[in-house]
Design a protein around this motif. Sequence first.
Motif, PDB file in Angstrom:
ATOM      1  N   VAL A 153      49.305  56.310  57.720  1.00 60.18           N
ATOM      2  CA  VAL A 153      48.211  56.445  56.761  1.00 60.18           C
ATOM      3  C   VAL A 153      48.650  56.078  55.347  1.00 60.18           C
ATOM      4  CG1 VAL A 153      46.612  58.067  55.677  1.00 60.18           C
ATOM      5  CG2 VAL A 153      47.017  58.181  58.134  1.00 60.18           C
ATOM      6  N   GLU A 154      49.829  56.527  54.941  1.00 57.18           N
ATOM      7  CA  GLU A 154      50.269  56.272  53.568  1.00 57.18           C
ATOM      8  C   GLU A 154      50.369  54.772  53.294  1.00 57.18           C
ATOM      9  OE1 GLU A 154      53.541  58.014  50.395  1.00 57.18           O
ATOM     10  OE2 GLU A 154      53.825  58.330  52.548  1.00 57.18           O
ATOM     11  N   GLN A 155      50.853  54.020  54.266  1.00 55.58           N
ATOM     12  CA  GLN A 155      50.928  52.571  54.092  1.00 55.58           C
ATOM     13  C   GLN A 155      49.536  51.965  53.999  1.00 55.58           C
ATOM     14  OE1 GLN A 155      54.033  50.376  56.147  1.00 55.58           O
ATOM     15  NE2 GLN A 155      52.514  48.913  56.894  1.00 55.58           N
ATOM     16  N   ALA A 156      48.602  52.501  54.775  1.00 50.42           N
ATOM     17  CA  ALA A 156      47.218  52.026  54.710  1.00 50.42           C
ATOM     18  C   ALA A 156      46.627  52.256  53.326  1.00 50.42           C
ATOM     19  CB  ALA A 156      46.374  52.723  55.782  1.00 50.42           C
ATOM     20  N   VAL A 157      46.925  53.405  52.736  1.00 52.10           N
ATOM     21  CA  VAL A 157      46.444  53.700  51.386  1.00 52.10           C
ATOM     22  C   VAL A 157      47.011  52.687  50.399  1.00 52.10           C
ATOM     23  CG1 VAL A 157      46.520  55.380  49.505  1.00 52.10           C
ATOM     24  CG2 VAL A 157      46.064  56.148  51.835  1.00 52.10           C
ATOM     25  N   ASP A 158      48.271  52.322  50.548  1.00 55.06           N
ATOM     26  CA  ASP A 158      48.878  51.324  49.660  1.00 55.06           C
ATOM     27  C   ASP A 158      48.179  49.976  49.785  1.00 55.06           C
ATOM     28  OD1 ASP A 158      50.727  53.095  48.639  1.00 55.06           O
ATOM     29  OD2 ASP A 158      52.315  52.533  50.038  1.00 55.06           O
ATOM     30  N   VAL A 159      47.774  49.629  50.993  1.00 52.24           N
ATOM     31  CA  VAL A 159      47.049  48.370  51.192  1.00 52.24           C
ATOM     32  C   VAL A 159      45.741  48.378  50.407  1.00 52.24           C
ATOM     33  CG1 VAL A 159      45.812  46.947  52.876  1.00 52.24           C
ATOM     34  CG2 VAL A 159      48.070  47.861  53.442  1.00 52.24           C
ATOM     35  N   VAL A 160      45.028  49.483  50.479  1.00 56.71           N
ATOM     36  CA  VAL A 160      43.750  49.569  49.764  1.00 56.71           C
ATOM     37  C   VAL A 160      43.969  49.475  48.256  1.00 56.71           C
ATOM     38  CG1 VAL A 160      41.722  51.011  49.340  1.00 56.71           C
ATOM     39  CG2 VAL A 160      42.727  50.913  51.623  1.00 56.71           C
ATOM     40  N   ARG A 161      45.008  50.107  47.772  1.00 57.68           N
ATOM     41  CA  ARG A 161      45.307  50.010  46.342  1.00 57.68           C
ATOM     42  C   ARG A 161      45.578  48.555  45.949  1.00 57.68           C
ATOM     43  NH1 ARG A 161      48.777  54.924  47.010  1.00 57.68           N
ATOM     44  NH2 ARG A 161      47.579  56.691  46.218  1.00 57.68           N
ATOM     45  N   GLY A 162      46.193  47.786  46.837  1.00 55.37           N
ATOM     46  CA  GLY A 162      46.513  46.396  46.541  1.00 55.37           C
ATOM     47  C   GLY A 162      45.300  45.516  46.348  1.00 55.37           C
ATOM     48  N   ASP A 163      44.152  45.939  46.869  1.00 52.60           N
ATOM     49  CA  ASP A 163      42.954  45.104  46.740  1.00 52.60           C
ATOM     50  C   ASP A 163      42.502  45.002  45.291  1.00 52.60           C
ATOM     51  OD1 ASP A 163      40.939  43.496  48.032  1.00 52.60           O
ATOM     52  OD2 ASP A 163      39.518  45.092  47.576  1.00 52.60           O
ATOM     53  N   GLU A 164      42.789  46.004  44.486  1.00 51.20           N
ATOM     54  CA  GLU A 164      42.433  45.931  43.064  1.00 51.20           C
ATOM     55  C   GLU A 164      43.184  44.795  42.377  1.00 51.20           C
ATOM     56  OE1 GLU A 164      43.169  49.778  41.357  1.00 51.20           O
ATOM     57  OE2 GLU A 164      41.162  50.502  41.902  1.00 51.20           O
ATOM     58  N   GLU A 165      44.444  44.593  42.753  1.00 50.34           N
ATOM     59  CA  GLU A 165      45.223  43.505  42.170  1.00 50.34           C
ATOM     60  C   GLU A 165      44.694  42.149  42.629  1.00 50.34           C
ATOM     61  OE1 GLU A 165      48.162  41.457  40.002  1.00 50.34           O
ATOM     62  OE2 GLU A 165      47.265  43.460  39.845  1.00 50.34           O
ATOM     63  N   VAL A 166      44.260  42.064  43.880  1.00 49.95           N
ATOM     64  CA  VAL A 166      43.652  40.817  44.361  1.00 49.95           C
ATOM     65  C   VAL A 166      42.420  40.485  43.525  1.00 49.95           C
ATOM     66  CG1 VAL A 166      42.451  39.694  46.278  1.00 49.95           C
ATOM     67  CG2 VAL A 166      44.514  41.022  46.706  1.00 49.95           C
ATOM     68  N   ASP A 167      41.566  41.470  43.314  1.00 51.81           N
ATOM     69  CA  ASP A 167      40.352  41.242  42.527  1.00 51.81           C
ATOM     70  C   ASP A 167      40.687  40.825  41.104  1.00 51.81           C
ATOM     71  OD1 ASP A 167      38.859  41.921  44.738  1.00 51.81           O
ATOM     72  OD2 ASP A 167      38.502  43.994  44.093  1.00 51.81           O
ATOM     73  N   ARG A 168      41.708  41.453  40.530  1.00 51.05           N
ATOM     74  CA  ARG A 168      42.096  41.105  39.159  1.00 51.05           C
ATOM     75  C   ARG A 168      42.596  39.660  39.088  1.00 51.05           C
ATOM     76  NH1 ARG A 168      46.114  40.315  35.944  1.00 51.05           N
ATOM     77  NH2 ARG A 168      47.666  40.540  37.606  1.00 51.05           N
ATOM     78  N   GLN A 169      43.459  39.288  40.017  1.00 46.27           N
ATOM     79  CA  GLN A 169      44.001  37.942  40.006  1.00 46.27           C
ATOM     80  C   GLN A 169      42.926  36.904  40.333  1.00 46.27           C
ATOM     81  OE1 GLN A 169      47.651  37.173  42.053  1.00 46.27           O
ATOM     82  NE2 GLN A 169      48.607  39.098  41.437  1.00 46.27           N
ATOM     83  N   TYR A 170      42.008  37.266  41.186  1.00 49.09           N
ATOM     84  CA  TYR A 170      40.913  36.352  41.527  1.00 49.09           C
ATOM     85  C   TYR A 170      40.055  36.064  40.304  1.00 49.09           C
ATOM     86  CZ  TYR A 170      36.573  34.643  43.628  1.00 49.09           C
ATOM     87  OH  TYR A 170      35.450  33.902  43.934  1.00 49.09           O
ATOM     88  N   GLY A 171      39.702  37.101  39.546  1.00 48.92           N
ATOM     89  CA  GLY A 171      38.916  36.896  38.338  1.00 48.92           C
ATOM     90  C   GLY A 171      39.644  36.033  37.329  1.00 48.92           C
ATOM     91  N   SER A 172      40.936  36.267  37.161  1.00 53.51           N
ATOM     92  CA  SER A 172      41.741  35.475  36.241  1.00 53.51           C
ATOM     93  C   SER A 172      41.806  34.015  36.692  1.00 53.51           C
ATOM     94  CB  SER A 172      43.151  36.066  36.152  1.00 53.51           C
ATOM     95  OG  SER A 172      43.985  35.272  35.341  1.00 53.51           O
ATOM     96  N   ALA A 173      41.943  33.800  37.997  1.00 55.74           N
ATOM     97  CA  ALA A 173      42.013  32.434  38.525  1.00 55.74           C
ATOM     98  C   ALA A 173      40.712  31.684  38.295  1.00 55.74           C
ATOM     99  CB  ALA A 173      42.339  32.479  40.020  1.00 55.74           C
TER     100      ALA A 173
END
Length: 239
Positions: A153-173
């Motif tokens: 579960v803890e690793q799954a939570v880390d994956v979800v947190r990573g989606d915020e960085e994807v969204d940030r980088q996508y907007g910047s791109a």
Amino acid sequence: MLKKEDYQHHISATFNTELESLRNQMLSMGGAVEQQLTSAINALLQMDTGEAQAIIDRDAEINQMEMSIDDACATIIARRQPTASDLRLVIAIIKVNTDLERIGDEAAKIAQQTIRMSDDGISPSNFAEVRQIGELVGSMLHRALDAFARLEVEQAVDVVRGDEEVDRQYGSAMRSLATFMLEDSRKIGVILNEMWALRSLERIGDHATNIAEHLVYLVKGADVRHGGLDGLHEHAPKG
């Protein structure tokens, strides 16, 4: 805490085998989809149209895997009428199966953009954004599938947190690529195709997040899809 051996306690050894086989089918499909994504990103970065076409052709195999898993889930529900954690496992696999198939579709779309871009020349961005975001979502997908395999579960939570960085980088791109279009209108075509490829990567990040959330549901019995990170934090292991 739900553990793998919880699916191996049935009086019927056949039921144990069926559940384990279903889980293995889903993880095998996950591996195939992960390879499709890696190949699609590499094909775009290298402008390899031959590999891009092969990715598109292999999408039919992913679709067949999805249908096979759906049939297996339907059979188990009809014959075994699972309850409690068994039912959660089947439901989670049905949901993950759908997300994996859609990731396969997005990988095929990236391959299609590669073929379209092959006649337009290299993007002025040199695909830096594709490389960066591609590595991020590839890691998310791998870790989401690994978390599902290990019921972590803890690793799954880390994956979800990573989606915020994807969204940030996508907007910047998107902003960066829009600037390139303003500077050189001759590159509008190739940049638009690159934007579509990045959009597919962003969606893959969303689907990887879904897989991680389905794992939380499986282990904890809690639907955290709309609870945000705060809801997930409540269900992560302590310590």
